[in-house]
Design a protein around this motif. Structure first.
Motif, short mmCIF file in Angstrom:
data_model
loop_
_atom_site.label_atom_id
_atom_site.label_comp_id
_atom_site.label_asym_id
_atom_site.label_seq_id
_atom_site.Cartn_x
_atom_site.Cartn_y
_atom_site.Cartn_z
N PRO A 62 14.97 -7.66 6.33
CA PRO A 62 14.25 -7.66 5.05
C PRO A 62 14.02 -9.09 4.55
CG PRO A 62 15.92 -5.97 5.04
CD PRO A 62 16.13 -6.78 6.30
N TYR A 96 6.09 -0.76 5.83
CA TYR A 96 7.05 -1.64 5.16
C TYR A 96 6.68 -3.12 5.30
CZ TYR A 96 9.46 2.75 5.40
OH TYR A 96 9.77 4.09 5.31
N THR A 98 4.32 -5.88 3.99
CA THR A 98 3.31 -6.29 3.01
C THR A 98 2.31 -7.16 3.77
OG1 THR A 98 4.94 -6.21 1.24
CG2 THR A 98 2.94 -7.49 0.83
N THR A 127 3.40 -5.02 -3.09
CA THR A 127 4.04 -4.34 -1.96
C THR A 127 3.29 -3.09 -1.54
OG1 THR A 127 5.52 -3.19 -3.49
CG2 THR A 127 6.33 -5.24 -2.50
N THR A 128 2.37 -2.62 -2.37
CA THR A 128 1.55 -1.46 -1.98
C THR A 128 0.46 -1.88 -1.00
OG1 THR A 128 0.15 -1.80 -3.91
CG2 THR A 128 1.95 -0.19 -4.11
N THR A 130 0.12 -2.70 2.06
CA THR A 130 0.84 -2.72 3.34
C THR A 130 -0.11 -2.75 4.52
OG1 THR A 130 0.92 -0.32 3.53
CG2 THR A 130 2.76 -1.39 2.35
N GLN A 165 9.41 -5.71 3.83
CA GLN A 165 9.99 -5.27 2.56
C GLN A 165 11.47 -4.95 2.73
OE1 GLN A 165 7.61 -1.96 1.20
NE2 GLN A 165 5.73 -3.16 1.24
N ASP A 166 12.20 -5.03 1.62
CA ASP A 166 13.63 -4.72 1.62
C ASP A 166 13.79 -3.21 1.43
OD1 ASP A 166 16.36 -4.73 1.48
OD2 ASP A 166 16.49 -5.86 -0.40
N ASN A 167 13.67 -2.49 2.54
CA ASN A 167 13.78 -1.03 2.51
C ASN A 167 14.52 -0.60 3.77
OD1 ASN A 167 13.28 1.79 2.78
ND2 ASN A 167 11.49 1.57 1.42
N ASN A 168 15.65 0.06 3.61
CA ASN A 168 16.49 0.44 4.74
C ASN A 168 15.77 1.36 5.73
OD1 ASN A 168 19.09 0.02 5.92
ND2 ASN A 168 19.51 2.20 5.53
N ALA A 169 14.73 2.06 5.26
CA ALA A 169 13.98 2.96 6.14
C ALA A 169 13.22 2.20 7.24
CB ALA A 169 13.01 3.80 5.32
N ALA A 170 13.07 0.89 7.07
CA ALA A 170 12.35 0.08 8.07
C ALA A 170 13.22 -0.24 9.28
CB ALA A 170 11.86 -1.21 7.43
#
Length: 186
Positions: A62, A96, A98, A127-128, A130, A165-170
């Motif tokens: 991230p 995820y 950007t 961040t939208t 993508t 992005q800082d998202n664990n799903a990535a």
């Protein structure tokens, strides 16, 4: 014998009159032609540097980010509009990343001398904005981004910026895409 001579003279005169009469049907004529006509179609032609992958990265975390510049050269002789779009994409990591696309001037693929003149996608760096949204929206020349309109030989630099992005799903996911630039005469 005299009557024979007279008859021969009359025949000669009649024959001569026939020859003169047939020559009277000749006519004068004249012609004129144009020079050779020719047609030549104009051209629209593009090349991009580099022609290879812009990014080949692994082990991203991230906040990882990067940029690369593509120099697009227009060598056509007709006025044209140049646009960019995605011709193929895959992978869930794209949701995820950007993504931002700017166009401007510069001569280096490292963007060291890039000077932006317009932001073609994600001006607010939201961040939208993508890679996934870009890849599903801009899929052909008609929907592509960019308004560069060269009227002759010219170059334009495109800066491509990305950030994970800082998202664990990535975690453990990947993405790939192919960008295409195209031109159509105006």
């Amino acid at each position: 014998m005299r009557p024979l001579l007279l008859t021969g003279g009359v025949l000669s005169l009649l024959a001569g009159g026939t020859l003169v009469g047939s020559g009277a049907s000749a006519a004068f004529s004249a012609m004129s032609a144009t020079g050779q006509s020719s047609w030549s179609a104009g051209s629209v032609a593009l090349s991009a540097t580099p022609a290879s992958a812009l990014f080949t990265l692994s082990g991203l975390i991230p906040g990882s980010f990067g940029s690369s510049c593509v120099i697009v050269n227009y060598t056509g002789n007709l006025a044209a509009t140049v646009r960019m779009w995605v011709t193929s994409s895959s992978g869930s990591l794209a949701g995820y990343l950007t993504w931002q696309v700017k166009e401007g001037s510069g001569s280096s693929n490292t963007c060291s001398d890039f000077t932006p003149s317009a932001t073609d996608y994600n001006a607010s760096d939201a961040t939208t904005g993508t890679l996934a949204a870009f890849a599903t929206t801009y899929t052909s020349y008609s929907s592509g981004v960019g308004n560069w309109a060269p009227s002759g030989a010219a170059s334009r630099d495109y800066e491509i910026n990305w950030q994970l992005q800082d998202n664990n799903a990535a975690a453990g996911t990947s993405a790939s895409l192919t960008l295409t630039w195209g031109s159509q005469n105006s």
